[in-house]
Structure formats: structure tokens, C-alpha cells
Design an enzyme around this catalytic site. Structure first.
Site, PDB file in Angstrom:
ATOM      1  N   TRP A  67       0.864  -1.186   0.000  1.00 53.66           N
ATOM      2  CA  TRP A  67       0.000   0.000   0.000  1.00 53.66           C
ATOM      3  C   TRP A  67       0.900   1.236   0.000  1.00 53.66           C
ATOM      4  CZ3 TRP A  67       0.754   3.369   4.036  1.00 53.66           C
ATOM      5  CH2 TRP A  67       1.304   2.854   5.211  1.00 53.66           C
ATOM      6  N   GLU A 116       7.209   7.913  14.246  1.00 50.19           N
ATOM      7  CA  GLU A 116       7.440   7.317  12.926  1.00 50.19           C
ATOM      8  C   GLU A 116       8.342   8.206  12.070  1.00 50.19           C
ATOM      9  OE1 GLU A 116       6.611   4.401  11.813  1.00 50.19           O
ATOM     10  OE2 GLU A 116       5.079   3.710  13.216  1.00 50.19           O
ATOM     11  N   GLU A 169       8.749   1.290   6.351  1.00 54.55           N
ATOM     12  CA  GLU A 169       8.390   2.137   7.499  1.00 54.55           C
ATOM     13  C   GLU A 169       8.144   3.589   7.078  1.00 54.55           C
ATOM     14  OE1 GLU A 169       7.963   1.834  10.806  1.00 54.55           O
ATOM     15  OE2 GLU A 169       8.182  -0.334  10.923  1.00 54.55           O
ATOM     16  N   HIS A 218       4.744   5.012   6.912  1.00 56.87           N
ATOM     17  CA  HIS A 218       3.922   5.218   8.114  1.00 56.87           C
ATOM     18  C   HIS A 218       3.854   6.690   8.504  1.00 56.87           C
ATOM     19  CE1 HIS A 218       4.925   0.787   9.375  1.00 56.87           C
ATOM     20  NE2 HIS A 218       4.300   0.884   8.222  1.00 56.87           N
ATOM     21  N   GLU A 278       8.732  -3.318  17.675  1.00 59.52           N
ATOM     22  CA  GLU A 278       7.737  -3.549  16.628  1.00 59.52           C
ATOM     23  C   GLU A 278       6.408  -3.967  17.251  1.00 59.52           C
ATOM     24  OE1 GLU A 278       8.012  -2.594  13.674  1.00 59.52           O
ATOM     25  OE2 GLU A 278      10.083  -2.778  13.023  1.00 59.52           O
ATOM     26  N   THR A 281       4.743  -0.868  18.776  1.00 58.33           N
ATOM     27  CA  THR A 281       4.083   0.005  17.793  1.00 58.33           C
ATOM     28  C   THR A 281       2.848  -0.678  17.213  1.00 58.33           C
ATOM     29  OG1 THR A 281       5.751  -0.695  16.194  1.00 58.33           O
ATOM     30  CG2 THR A 281       6.027   1.484  17.130  1.00 58.33           C
ATOM     31  N   ASP A 295       1.608  -3.724   9.287  1.00 64.47           N
ATOM     32  CA  ASP A 295       3.028  -3.702   8.901  1.00 64.47           C
ATOM     33  C   ASP A 295       3.920  -3.988  10.105  1.00 64.47           C
ATOM     34  OD1 ASP A 295       2.614  -3.039   6.264  1.00 64.47           O
ATOM     35  OD2 ASP A 295       3.580  -1.071   6.363  1.00 64.47           O
ATOM     36  N   GLU A 296       3.592  -3.339  11.209  1.00 64.61           N
ATOM     37  CA  GLU A 296       4.416  -3.499  12.420  1.00 64.61           C
ATOM     38  C   GLU A 296       4.420  -4.964  12.854  1.00 64.61           C
ATOM     39  OE1 GLU A 296       6.002  -0.942  12.772  1.00 64.61           O
ATOM     40  OE2 GLU A 296       4.806   0.881  12.905  1.00 64.61           O
ATOM     41  N   HIS A 307       6.736  -6.920  10.712  1.00 62.35           N
ATOM     42  CA  HIS A 307       8.126  -6.646  11.099  1.00 62.35           C
ATOM     43  C   HIS A 307       8.474  -7.342  12.407  1.00 62.35           C
ATOM     44  CE1 HIS A 307       7.868  -2.674   8.598  1.00 62.35           C
ATOM     45  NE2 HIS A 307       8.041  -3.742   7.844  1.00 62.35           N
TER      46      HIS A 307
HETATM   47 FE   LIG Z   1       7.962  -0.612  12.933  1.00 59.14          FE
HETATM   48 FE   LIG Z   2       6.207   2.154  11.846  1.00 56.36          FE
END
Ligand SMILES: [Fe+2]
Ligand SMILES: [Fe+2]
Length: 393
Positions: free
Chosen positions: A92, A135, A173, A176, A226, A229, A258-259, A262
Site C-alpha cells: 500500500w 514514525e 516504514e 507510516h 515492533e 508500535t 506492517d508493524e 516486522h
Molecule cells: Fe515498525
Molecule cells: Fe512504523
């Protein structure tokens, strides 16, 4: 001399150092983080001087033979870690969630976004801004990863899987902060200039996660972060939904996903380290937890509030976005994820470290309950990010 702390756990975003940053004299080494006096800040001729950490900054604590472990893991990392990156074409992008400036309906879409944002309270914006600023200090985190011996990107375009990961992770990242920044700009609810100043201060200040150039400590730190977040963005998504802003909920939820991905990669690296070197890894885990996990934006400053990070953390705690309980929960999750209780073949020292980390989450919870039980004087603090309006902390 390193500053030793045994203070009760109170700050949810976990600033491991003493609360007060007030002593301003450079000669008084009581506070951990010292800033120049306000007179100095106002003096435009003086170059930017970041807050200074008082404790000794340990570097290169990992012996060379341990660094070799990471060289030997390269084939494994190629197959097992890089798979957690998403191809750019499948990722995205912030524009997917924002009004399209080339479309005829642009102004209408912005208007709708602003109408929805009106339903969100000021304290929610304080937390969302703090998360966005965290971020946006991404250059600091890439720098941090490239401090780690044995895994750093030696050239800037190195082809080791560690370097490939770090660059692509950074690139993922980067979306974000970009997305949250544009959203907040369009919302019209926050003082963008103050926010931008805070970002500039923060990147200029850096961070001090106390990872000592050790990838053992570094990957334990990132595993924790991670997940932290993931929890935090997940909660801002939940709150946006509760206030009826489904679009913002989708934004925060997408970032949270996403976090999570990760987190999966970083915890997998540490899981492998436990397999290769259980003793060294459990000692690193205990070391990191003794020092406490400081949040990446712990040196946050807006040019006005010396305790900005603590104040932001207090609002996040009050709203349930990131709390002291979450800190204990993350620790407990990692203990389970890495099967710490069943770890065998440890030295005496390793067993002690194992006992320490396995018993730590309940101890933190108990301290937290006690802290909650104490009557806390709630105070109203102005936040420059929302035009100096006061929030309870
Ligand atoms: Fe992250
Ligand atoms: Fe992030």
C-alpha cells in the site's frame, strides 16, 4: 559512571531514566538528559545542541567471534527473513488512503476528512501526533540498525541479507510517518509547525537504546519495539472506530499490520539466536530488560516542554493506547515466543538470566498496581501540537 535506577515502573512508554529533566545546569549531572538553557535555545547564533545522556554509552560490547555468528546466518536470513518483506508493487502507499489531489472530488474528500476529524477529541490527536512524530524520526532508526556490528550496511547498497532487510524495512516504514503526517495536515486539527519542529528536534537528538553495537541487543530491542508500535497503532485504530472515523481506523490498522509483520521477522532472528547461542541470547535479553526498553522517541522535544515525552506518554496511558500493562504484556509475549521457560543447556549465569526474565512481567505488573494505587495528582499540561490547549496528564 552509569546511572543505576531502581525506581518503580511508572512511565508507559518507558523512559528508563529519572523523570525530571529540569536541572538545566550542565554541571549538575542529576538528570539523565540535559538540554541547553532556554536562553541558549533562543540564541540563534548557537548551533543546535542535542540533549546529552549522562550514563556511559557502551560501545562494541560483543566479542568478534560472536559477530561471526551473523556472517554464518546469512544464508538462513536470506531464506527466512527477507520473505517477510513485501514487494513494492504489492505494498500500500499513503496515497491509497488520502484524498486524490488530481481528482475533481479532491476538495470534497478533504472536507469529509475534516468533518470526520471533528468528532475526535484533542487528547486523541495528542497521541496520534506523538505516534506520527515517532514514525517520522525514521532516519534515527536506520542509523541505529546500522550501528550494529556484523549486520550493518557497510556500503549503503550492500547485498548482504541484513543490509537488504534494513533498507527495505526502512522503505516500508517510511510510508507510516508519511501517511500520518499528510492525514494530520489535512485534518486541520493540529499545529503543523510545532509538530514539524518537534520532528526536527527529535531527529537531531537521536536515540539511545543502549544496544552497544550488539545485534543480539539490537534485535531484541527491535522485537520489542515492533510489537509496541503494533499495539499502539492498533489502539489508535480502535479508538478512531469508536469515534466513528472508519477511514482513520483503516489507516492506523494498516500501519499496525506492517508493524506485526516486522515483529514476526525480528522475533524470528532472535529465535534463531536462541537456537545457535542460548546462553549469549538469554544474557542479552536479561541485559536489555535490566536496562529497560526505552521508547524510540524518548528524546522528544518541541522547544517548549522539557517533559514532552512523559506528558505524551501519560496521555497515551490514560487513553489506553500504550500502557505500562502493555510493556509487561510484550515482555511476557516474548518470553513465550522464545520459549524461555523451557530453555536448557544454560550456564549458571544463563540460568540466572532466564529466571530474571521469566519472573519480570509479574513483578512489573505488581509495581504498576502499587503505582496505580497511589493517589496521583492529575495536572493539566499545555501541548504545543494542539495550539497550547491543556490536557490532563
Ligand atoms: Fe515498525
Ligand atoms: Fe512504523
Amino acid at each position: 559512571m552509569a546511572l543505576k535506577l531502581n525506581s518503580a515502573f511508572v512511565c508507559p512508554y518507558h523512559n528508563p531514566r529519572p523523570q525530571s529533566r529540569r536541572p538545566r545546569s550542565h554541571r549538575v549531572f542529576m538528570a539523565s538528559t540535559l538540554r541547553p538553557t532556554s536562553i541558549e535555545v533562543e540564541n540563534p547564533k548557537k548551533p543546535f545542541s542535542p540533549p546529552r545522556e549522562v550514563h556511559v554509552q557502551v560501545t562494541h560490547s560483543l566479542p568478534p567471534q560472536k559477530i561471526e555468528v551473523f556472517k554464518s546466518m546469512e544464508g538462513w536470513a536470506e531464506k527466512n527473513i527477507l520473505v517477510h518483506l513485501k514487494p513494492v508493487e504489492k505494498c500500500w502507499q499513503p496515497q491509497d488512503f488520502l484524498p486524490d489531489p488530481t481528482s475533481e472530488g479532491f476538495y470534497e474528500q478533504v472536507e469529509e476528512l475534516r468533518e470526520r476529524a471533528k468528532e475526535l477529541p484533542d487528547d486523541y490527536f495528542v497521541v496520534l501526533v506523538g505516534d506520527m512524530i515517532t514514525e517520522e524520526a525514521l532516519p534515527t532508526y536506520q542509523t541505529m540498525l546500522n550501528t550494529l556490528d556484523g549486520v550493518r550496511d557497510e556500503t549503503g547498497a550492500s547485498l548482504t541479507p541484513w543490509a537488504v532487510w534494513t533498507r527495505a524495512w526502512t522503505a516500508e516504514e517510511n510510508r507510516h510517518g508519511d501517511l500520518l503526517n499528510k492525514y494530520l495536515y489535512l485534518s486541520g486539527r493540529v499545529d503543523m509547525k510545532q509538530i514539524e519542529k518537534t520532528i526536527q528536534y527529535l531527529i537531531g537528538s537521536g536515540m539511545d537504546p543502549r544496544t552497544e553495537n550488539s545485534p543480539y541487543l539490537g534485535f531484541i530491542y527491535t522485537s520489542f519495539q515492533e510489537r509496541a508500535t503494533f499495539i499502539s497503532h492498533g489502539n489508535t485504530a480502535r479508538l478512531a472506530k469508536e469515534h466513528g472515523d472508519m477511514k482513520l481506523a483503516q489507516i492506523c490498522g494498516t500501519i499496525a499490520a506492517d508493524e506485526k509483520r516486522h515483529e514476526t521477522a525480528y522475533t524470528k532472528i532472535v529465535e534463531k539466536l536462541f537456537e545457535i547461542d542460548p546462553d549469549g541470547t538469554v544474557l542479552a535479553f536479561a541485559d536489555m530488560m535490566r536496562k529497560k526498553i526505552s521508547m524510540p522517541a524518548h528524546l522528544m522535544y518541541d522547544g517548549q516542554d522539557d517533559n514532552l515525552f512523559e506528558h505524551f506518554s501519560a496521555v497515551a496511558q490514560r487513553l489506553g493506547v500504550y500502557t505500562a500493562k502493555d510493556y509487561a504484556d510484550i515482555l511476557e509475549f516474548l518470553v513465550g515466543r522464545w520459549n524461555l521457560e523451557k530453555l536448557t543447556g544454560l550456564s549458571g549465569e544463563g540460568r540466572k538470566a532466564q529466571d530474571y526474565v521469566c519472573g519480570l512481567a509479574p513483578r512489573i505488573r505488581k509495581l504498576e498496581e502499587r503505582a496505580q494505587g497511589r493517589v496521583k495528582q492529575a495536572t493539566a499540561v499545555p501541548f504545543s501540537w494542539i495550539f497550547g490547549r491543556k490536557m490532563m496528564v
